[in-house]
Scaffold this active site. Structure first.
Site, PDB file in Angstrom:
ATOM      1  N   ASN A  14       0.860  -1.250  -0.062  1.00  0.00           N
ATOM      2  CA  ASN A  14      -0.026  -0.049   0.028  1.00  0.00           C
ATOM      3  C   ASN A  14       0.809   1.272   0.139  1.00  0.00           C
ATOM      4  O   ASN A  14       0.518   2.131  -0.789  1.00  0.00           O
ATOM      5  CB  ASN A  14      -0.968  -0.007   1.117  1.00  0.00           C
ATOM      6  N   LEU A  89      -2.520   1.779  18.576  1.00  0.00           N
ATOM      7  CA  LEU A  89      -2.032   2.960  18.869  1.00  0.00           C
ATOM      8  C   LEU A  89      -2.790   3.522  19.990  1.00  0.00           C
ATOM      9  O   LEU A  89      -4.072   3.402  20.016  1.00  0.00           O
ATOM     10  CB  LEU A  89      -1.950   4.165  17.822  1.00  0.00           C
ATOM     11  N   ASN A 103      -6.337   5.144   8.214  1.00  0.00           N
ATOM     12  CA  ASN A 103      -5.757   3.660   7.944  1.00  0.00           C
ATOM     13  C   ASN A 103      -6.563   3.187   6.920  1.00  0.00           C
ATOM     14  O   ASN A 103      -7.498   3.620   6.542  1.00  0.00           O
ATOM     15  CB  ASN A 103      -6.118   3.119   9.350  1.00  0.00           C
ATOM     16  N   HIS A 105      -7.994  -0.686   6.040  1.00  0.00           N
ATOM     17  CA  HIS A 105      -8.315  -1.724   6.614  1.00  0.00           C
ATOM     18  C   HIS A 105      -9.149  -2.699   5.286  1.00  0.00           C
ATOM     19  O   HIS A 105      -9.863  -2.337   4.717  1.00  0.00           O
ATOM     20  CB  HIS A 105      -9.449  -1.709   7.771  1.00  0.00           C
TER      21      HIS A 105
HETATM   22  C1  GRF Z   1      -3.307  -4.531   3.977  1.00  0.00           C
HETATM   23  O1  GRF Z   1      -4.215  -5.500   3.491  1.00  0.00           O
HETATM   24  C2  GRF Z   1      -3.921  -3.519   4.880  1.00  0.00           C
HETATM   25  O2  GRF Z   1      -5.291  -3.272   4.517  1.00  0.00           O
HETATM   26  C3  GRF Z   1      -4.000  -4.357   6.079  1.00  0.00           C
HETATM   27  O3  GRF Z   1      -2.501  -4.954   6.123  1.00  0.00           O
HETATM   28  C4  GRF Z   1      -2.169  -5.227   4.832  1.00  0.00           C
HETATM   29  C5  GRF Z   1      -0.814  -4.519   4.562  1.00  0.00           C
HETATM   30  O4  GRF Z   1      -0.221  -4.810   3.253  1.00  0.00           O
HETATM   31  N1  GRF Z   1      -4.002  -3.047   7.099  1.00  0.00           N
HETATM   32  P1  GRF Z   1       0.876  -4.001   2.910  1.00  0.00           P
HETATM   33  O5  GRF Z   1       1.990  -4.090   3.801  1.00  0.00           O
HETATM   34  O6  GRF Z   1       0.661  -2.743   2.501  1.00  0.00           O
HETATM   35  O7  GRF Z   1       1.285  -4.648   1.551  1.00  0.00           O
END
Ligand code: GRF
Length: 202
Positions: A14, A89, A103, A105
């Site tokens: 991400n 947190l 965030n 999710h």
């Molecule tokens: C993602 O699925 C995000 O939604 C969740 O943890 C995962 C992280 O993946 N909170 P990356 O590290 O961004 O590849």
């Protein structure tokens, strides 16, 4: 140009999507609680400053939060982005960055907060699953929703195939949400978020 700080714990896909979106924002730093997070190498390759605040070195959760906040404040960011940051947190931290902390999710909140969202979705037999970008409040995986994206759950889906379909959408909506924030187009209104048409400097 506004600055953001991205917090990660692992793979960093991400974070990578945010970098590659080339948004009109400066990614001042990527901070990880995990020294082995693969995402740190990706950030370095893009010449983004990285830093580690290893949670295992602090017995006290509040002490970790304080040190993390100290690091973040060095960069004076307008926004702190939790991109797969796997530490809860504390309330003081969340209040300090009220309305400046978002965030992503991997579920359609408020359904399936916490870990193992794809497994839960398969177990419950839902036909639609997805992901959510939201402002962070002291309740985990809760808070005013900015954008959601849906995906179908297919009859032969496994945890992996469903996760991959959702992840593609995460990579699309997360940069979109950060873009809206930096353009000043997000207005928190009660428990929701209004997306304004006008760009604002606030
Ligand atoms: C993602 O699925 C995000 O939604 C969740 O943890 C995962 C992280 O993946 N909170 P990356 O590290 O961004 O590849």
């Amino acid at each position: 140009m506004k600055s953001i700080v991205i917090l990660i714990s692992g793979r960093g896909s991400n974070m990578q999507a945010l970098i590659e979106a080339a948004l009109p924002v400066r990614i001042a730093a990527v901070i990880s609680n995990n020294p082995d997070a693969a995402g740190l190498e990706i950030a370095k390759k893009h010449n983004i400053e990285t830093c580690v605040v290893d949670h295992r070195k602090y017995s006290d959760r509040a002490e970790f939060d304080l040190l993390l906040a100290d690091k973040i404040d060095l960069y004076r960011p307008s926004l702190i982005v939790l991109a797969g940051f796997m530490r809860v947190l504390g309330g003081d931290f969340v209040n300090k960055y009220k309305d400046k902390l978002i965030n992503i999710h991997p579920s359609l909140l408020p359904a399936f907060p916490g870990l193992g969202t794809h497994k839960k979705a398969l177990k419950e037999g839902v036909k639609i699953h997805g992901c959510t970008v939201h402002f962070v409040t002291s309740e985990v995986d809760h808070g005013p929703i900015i954008i959601q994206a849906t995906v179908p759950v297919l009859p032969d889906d496994t945890n992996e195939t469903l996760a991959a379909r959702v992840l593609l959408q995460e990579h699309r909506i997360f940069p979109e949400a950060v873009h809206l924030f930096v353009e000043g187009r997000l207005k928190i209104s009660g428990s929701g978020v209004k997306v304004c048409n006008e760009i604002s400097d606030n």
